[in-house]
Design an enzyme around this catalytic site. Structure first.
Site, PDB file in Angstrom:
ATOM      1  N   TYR A  62       0.854  -1.195   0.000  1.00 21.74           N
ATOM      2  CA  TYR A  62       0.000   0.000   0.000  1.00 21.74           C
ATOM      3  C   TYR A  62       0.884   1.236   0.000  1.00 21.74           C
ATOM      4  O   TYR A  62       1.856   1.312   0.755  1.00 21.74           O
ATOM      5  CB  TYR A  62      -0.894   0.034   1.241  1.00 21.74           C
ATOM      6  CG  TYR A  62      -2.291  -0.438   1.002  1.00 21.74           C
ATOM      7  CD1 TYR A  62      -3.318   0.453   0.748  1.00 21.74           C
ATOM      8  CD2 TYR A  62      -2.593  -1.794   1.018  1.00 21.74           C
ATOM      9  CE1 TYR A  62      -4.611   0.017   0.518  1.00 21.74           C
ATOM     10  CE2 TYR A  62      -3.882  -2.247   0.791  1.00 21.74           C
ATOM     11  CZ  TYR A  62      -4.889  -1.331   0.540  1.00 21.74           C
ATOM     12  OH  TYR A  62      -6.162  -1.765   0.313  1.00 21.74           O
ATOM     13  N   PHE A  63       0.525   2.188  -0.830  1.00 23.50           N
ATOM     14  CA  PHE A  63       1.197   3.485  -0.862  1.00 23.50           C
ATOM     15  C   PHE A  63       0.252   4.535  -0.303  1.00 23.50           C
ATOM     16  O   PHE A  63      -0.958   4.483  -0.530  1.00 23.50           O
ATOM     17  CB  PHE A  63       1.593   3.863  -2.292  1.00 23.50           C
ATOM     18  CG  PHE A  63       2.714   3.040  -2.811  1.00 23.50           C
ATOM     19  CD1 PHE A  63       4.027   3.412  -2.578  1.00 23.50           C
ATOM     20  CD2 PHE A  63       2.464   1.870  -3.502  1.00 23.50           C
ATOM     21  CE1 PHE A  63       5.066   2.632  -3.038  1.00 23.50           C
ATOM     22  CE2 PHE A  63       3.501   1.080  -3.965  1.00 23.50           C
ATOM     23  CZ  PHE A  63       4.804   1.459  -3.736  1.00 23.50           C
TER      24      PHE A  63
END
Length: 151
Positions: A62-63
């Site tokens: 996840y960014f």
């Protein structure tokens, strides 16, 4: 609440093989920063990531990013361009366009690049067979105005 402080923030995810996780994390965060700088943003954006799911072959990453919208004439357009560049970077690093949120309207421009022309033809054939009136998910993967191709 972020808009009250002049901030737009978002998250997005991908899946990637283990041997590419480190490069992906570095490259995508760097791309986010470069895109913001190229747009003339005065403050460096927040850019972070984390591995959220583990698999034998790879991981879900996840960014998270946020940037100051003050001084931007069109913050939504800026966000869309930054996210698009980040997604291009993910694909260039060998990641998928999405881990579990799917393609949909926002990411459909990467559909052919993600699953090939043959994959698109298969999905269009299924869509045409199961939904000949194009009622369900109209425009989600294929533009509604474009007729669905025949295999």
């Amino acid at each position: 609440m972020g808009l009250q402080y002049g901030i737009i923030a978002e998250s997005f995810e991908t899946s990637i093989p283990w041997d590419r996780v480190t490069d992906l994390c570095h490259n995508v965060k760097d791309r986010l920063r470069r895109e913001c700088k190229a747009m003339g943003m005065q403050h460096e954006p927040f850019a972070s990531c984390r591995v959220t799911q583990l698999y034998d072959a790879g991981a879900c990453v996840y960014f998270y990013f946020a940037f100051c919208i003050r001084g931007l004439s069109d913050p939504v357009k800026a966000y869309e361009e930054i996210e698009s560049a980040a997604r291009d970077e993910i694909l260039a690093c060998g990641g998928s366009i999405s881990h579990h949120h799917g393609i949909g309207k926002i990411r459909k421009k990467w559909l052919k690049q993600s699953i090939s022309g043959v994959g698109v033809d298969v999905l269009q054939s299924i869509k045409r067979t199961l939904d000949p009136q194009n009622i369900f998910g109209n425009g989600n993967l294929f533009d509604a105005a474009v007729p669905i191709s025949k295999l």
